[in-house]
Design a protein around this motif. Structure first.
Motif, PDB file in Angstrom:
ATOM      1  N   GLU A  65     -10.525  28.736  16.752  1.00 52.05           N
ATOM      2  CA  GLU A  65     -11.136  27.995  17.324  1.00 52.05           C
ATOM      3  C   GLU A  65     -11.662  28.581  18.061  1.00 52.05           C
ATOM      4  OE1 GLU A  65     -10.926  23.664  17.704  1.00 52.05           O
ATOM      5  OE2 GLU A  65      -9.538  24.982  16.011  1.00 52.05           O
ATOM      6  N   ALA A  67     -14.878  26.893  21.195  1.00 51.54           N
ATOM      7  CA  ALA A  67     -14.630  26.463  21.440  1.00 51.54           C
ATOM      8  C   ALA A  67     -16.272  25.754  22.470  1.00 51.54           C
ATOM      9  CB  ALA A  67     -14.590  27.361  23.508  1.00 51.54           C
ATOM     10  N   GLN A  89      -6.786  31.097  32.131  1.00 45.08           N
ATOM     11  CA  GLN A  89      -6.195  30.502  30.902  1.00 45.08           C
ATOM     12  C   GLN A  89      -5.063  31.898  30.024  1.00 45.08           C
ATOM     13  OE1 GLN A  89      -6.622  27.339  30.227  1.00 45.08           O
ATOM     14  NE2 GLN A  89      -7.757  27.809  32.411  1.00 45.08           N
ATOM     15  N   GLU A 415     -16.656  18.718  31.352  1.00 42.20           N
ATOM     16  CA  GLU A 415     -16.450  19.155  29.667  1.00 42.20           C
ATOM     17  C   GLU A 415     -16.272  20.292  29.159  1.00 42.20           C
ATOM     18  OE1 GLU A 415     -19.811  18.407  26.358  1.00 42.20           O
ATOM     19  OE2 GLU A 415     -20.082  16.971  28.075  1.00 42.20           O
ATOM     20  N   GLU A 418     -12.666  21.360  29.440  1.00 44.57           N
ATOM     21  CA  GLU A 418     -12.031  20.961  28.401  1.00 44.57           C
ATOM     22  C   GLU A 418     -11.593  21.405  26.988  1.00 44.57           C
ATOM     23  OE1 GLU A 418      -9.663  18.666  28.736  1.00 44.57           O
ATOM     24  OE2 GLU A 418      -9.750  18.738  30.583  1.00 44.57           O
ATOM     25  N   GLN A 419     -12.836  22.386  26.501  1.00 42.60           N
ATOM     26  CA  GLN A 419     -13.370  22.889  25.907  1.00 42.60           C
ATOM     27  C   GLN A 419     -12.571  24.447  25.468  1.00 42.60           C
ATOM     28  OE1 GLN A 419     -17.234  21.407  25.766  1.00 42.60           O
ATOM     29  NE2 GLN A 419     -16.975  21.624  24.075  1.00 42.60           N
ATOM     30  N   ARG A 421     -10.796  25.060  27.450  1.00 44.42           N
ATOM     31  CA  ARG A 421      -8.469  24.817  27.383  1.00 44.42           C
ATOM     32  C   ARG A 421      -8.093  24.740  26.398  1.00 44.42           C
ATOM     33  NH1 ARG A 421      -8.339  20.966  30.631  1.00 44.42           N
ATOM     34  NH2 ARG A 421      -7.809  21.971  32.792  1.00 44.42           N
ATOM     35  N   ARG A 422      -9.067  23.867  25.771  1.00 44.30           N
ATOM     36  CA  ARG A 422      -8.702  23.228  23.844  1.00 44.30           C
ATOM     37  C   ARG A 422      -8.671  24.387  22.824  1.00 44.30           C
ATOM     38  NH1 ARG A 422     -11.935  22.890  19.933  1.00 44.30           N
ATOM     39  NH2 ARG A 422     -14.127  22.566  21.264  1.00 44.30           N
ATOM     40  N   ALA A 423      -9.691  25.506  23.215  1.00 39.44           N
ATOM     41  CA  ALA A 423      -9.662  26.706  22.582  1.00 39.44           C
ATOM     42  C   ALA A 423      -8.266  27.614  22.711  1.00 39.44           C
ATOM     43  CB  ALA A 423     -10.734  27.492  22.552  1.00 39.44           C
ATOM     44  N   ASP A 425      -5.840  26.709  23.990  1.00 33.38           N
ATOM     45  CA  ASP A 425      -4.813  26.157  23.249  1.00 33.38           C
ATOM     46  C   ASP A 425      -4.589  26.466  21.786  1.00 33.38           C
ATOM     47  OD1 ASP A 425      -3.789  24.170  25.780  1.00 33.38           O
ATOM     48  OD2 ASP A 425      -4.928  22.372  25.465  1.00 33.38           O
ATOM     49  N   ALA A 426      -5.193  26.529  21.348  1.00 32.14           N
ATOM     50  CA  ALA A 426      -5.312  26.667  20.270  1.00 32.14           C
ATOM     51  C   ALA A 426      -5.244  28.336  19.625  1.00 32.14           C
ATOM     52  CB  ALA A 426      -6.962  26.798  19.394  1.00 32.14           C
ATOM     53  N   GLU A 429      -0.463  28.598  20.150  1.00 30.22           N
ATOM     54  CA  GLU A 429      -0.458  27.549  19.049  1.00 30.22           C
ATOM     55  C   GLU A 429      -0.262  28.508  17.660  1.00 30.22           C
ATOM     56  OE1 GLU A 429      -2.576  24.528  18.755  1.00 30.22           O
ATOM     57  OE2 GLU A 429      -1.808  23.303  20.083  1.00 30.22           O
TER      58      GLU A 429
END
Length: 442
Positions: A65, A67, A89, A415, A418-419, A421-423, A425-426, A429
């Motif tokens: 994923e 970022a 992270q 911003e 958040e990107q 953090r999303r990476a 999270d991926a 997972e």
């Protein structure tokens, strides 16, 4: 130059195979000396073939994923707010483990228990701008990794080395780098026992860039981790002349005479003296002033220990080696935001004088510079009795001419967070998916 990266970008942009081969052939000839155009074209053709064969693959093993945020624009490795956020992270990805000090504590090293003792492990990367000065790179990274072991209250018992030099680098670099490591190792009687030597990117990175790291293993029976910082404690700091960062500043700003000030073992000798003294059991926390300077380290300590740390600048400037401080002032580099390689000690006030006496006994200056209070995690600087800004910058102080150019305001930081953090999270997972798959096959 990363020739595979170049080929991938051009391929992804939709350029024809022939155009990419021709462009890459030209780049290879610009950098790699003593090769014919025929060889360069043959090489470029092979690279493009490999890129084509590995493009468009799908699935967990081949994709990640993105970022949409680069390392440079987020300041990763630059010891500031972006770097600190990225590092927080890692505990989320790694997860909980049976450790005495884990990555979630953002300490100088990790610790596990074995055989009734704490086993300390740590690793430091060499300063990237010391690639053309291998001995300095090896010397300073070794001193740095030993510092990280010592400040956990550990006696270092072994060192390990990893070095990577790009394809066109002279073989002598790996020897000069190792000599720098060995100089510190022999002086401190900590053996270098193992290591690895590779080329950066194998055949895919041209040039002579060098990078590497040195790790340390230590043992302790009393930890001095950041979580032990308590309200009521006082902060002590030794004199610092800097290490790899200050050497880099001196070199690239044209002050090579200052580099010699960084060649010392004062920090390590002070730690050795403390580890031999009964006063060690009264010390709550030790750390080295490196990550974004005093601004960054005090901020991280306050976050980890969940308390307020107040630093008074009355004694601070006197603790910076005079030639180093003169250079930093002349270059308008904030000495509070750059690595000084000073030892920071957190101790109950009733033991402060005893600690300082031990450090001074080996010829290292030390002074009280602050205190710890109850309250929400925060770091404050007192100057002439007034509170001043003491938050870490987005990046550490710009300490080379190039860093002064790139030290600009980032795009929207929230911003980007958040990107990022999303990476992360991926990645978590994906780890969970692969774990479930492994457990099914057991």
């Amino acid at each position: 130059m990363d020739i595979e990266g170049f080929a991938r970008r051009e391929h992804a942009a939709g350029r024809s195979r022939e155009d990419v081969v021709e462009a890459l052939t030209d780049r290879i000839l610009e950098i790699k000396r003593g090769v014919s155009r025929a060889y360069a074209r043959h090489f470029a053709t092979a690279v493009v073939e490999e890129v084509e064969n590995t493009s468009g693959l799908t699935g967990d093993l081949f994709e990640y994923e993105h970022a949409g945020v680069t390392m440079g624009e987020f300041g990763v490795g630059s010891r500031g707010r972006g770097d600190f956020f990225a590092h927080r992270q890692f505990p989320r990805i790694i997860g909980k483990a049976a450790v005495a000090v884990g990555v979630d504590e953002m300490d100088d090293a990790g610790a596990v228990r074995a055989g009734g003792e704490y086993i300390i492990t740590t690793v430091d990367g060499m300063h990237s701008r010391l690639s053309d000065f291998p001995f300095l790179a090896g010397f300073h990274v070794t001193r740095a990794t030993l510092r990280d072991a010592y400040v956990m209250g550990a006696h270092p018992i072994a060192l390990l080395s990893d070095i990577h030099v790009a394809d066109d680098g002279d073989v002598a670099k790996i020897f000069d780098y190792t000599a720098g490591i060995a100089a510190v190792a022999e002086a401190m009687k900590v053996p270098l026992v193992t290591g690895s030597t590779l080329r950066i990117g194998g055949d895919m990175v041209l040039g002579d860039r060098m990078t590497g790291c040195v790790g340390a293993v230590g043992v302790a029976d009393h930890l001095t981790a950041r979580t032990e910082t308590k309200p009521g404690d006082v902060l002590l700091m030794t004199a610092g002349a800097g290490g790899g960062t200050i050497a880099t500043t001196a070199l690239y700003f044209g002050h090579p005479e200052v580099v010699e000030e960084t060649i010392n073992l004062h920090f390590l000798k002070a730690c050795e003296a403390l580890l031999r003294s009964p006063v060690l059991e009264h010390i709550h926390t030790m750390t080295d002033v490196t990550n974004g300077g005093l601004r960054g380290d005090v901020y991280e300590m306050a976050e980890t220990a969940d308390c307020k740390i107040v630093v008074d600048d009355e004694n601070l400037r006197k603790l910076v080696q005079p030639r180093v401080l003169k250079m930093l002032d002349a270059l308008q580099i904030d000495y509070l935001g750059v690595s000084l390689d000073a030892l920071l000690i957190v101790v109950p006030p009733e033991h402060a004088e005893e600690v300082m006496a031990v450090v001074r006994s080996v010829g290292v200056p030390i002074a009280e510079i602050g205190y710890v209070e109850e309250g929400p995690a925060d770091s404050v600087l007192l100057s002439e009795g007034k509170e001043r800004d003491f938050q870490p910058r987005f990046r550490e102080s710009a300490y080379t001419p190039v860093k002064k150019v790139v030290d600009r305001e980032p795009r929207d930081f929230e911003e980007m967070k958040e990107q990022v953090r999303r990476a992360a999270d991926a990645a978590i997972e994906k780890k969970e998916r692969i774990l479930r798959q492994l457990q099914k096959t057991e």
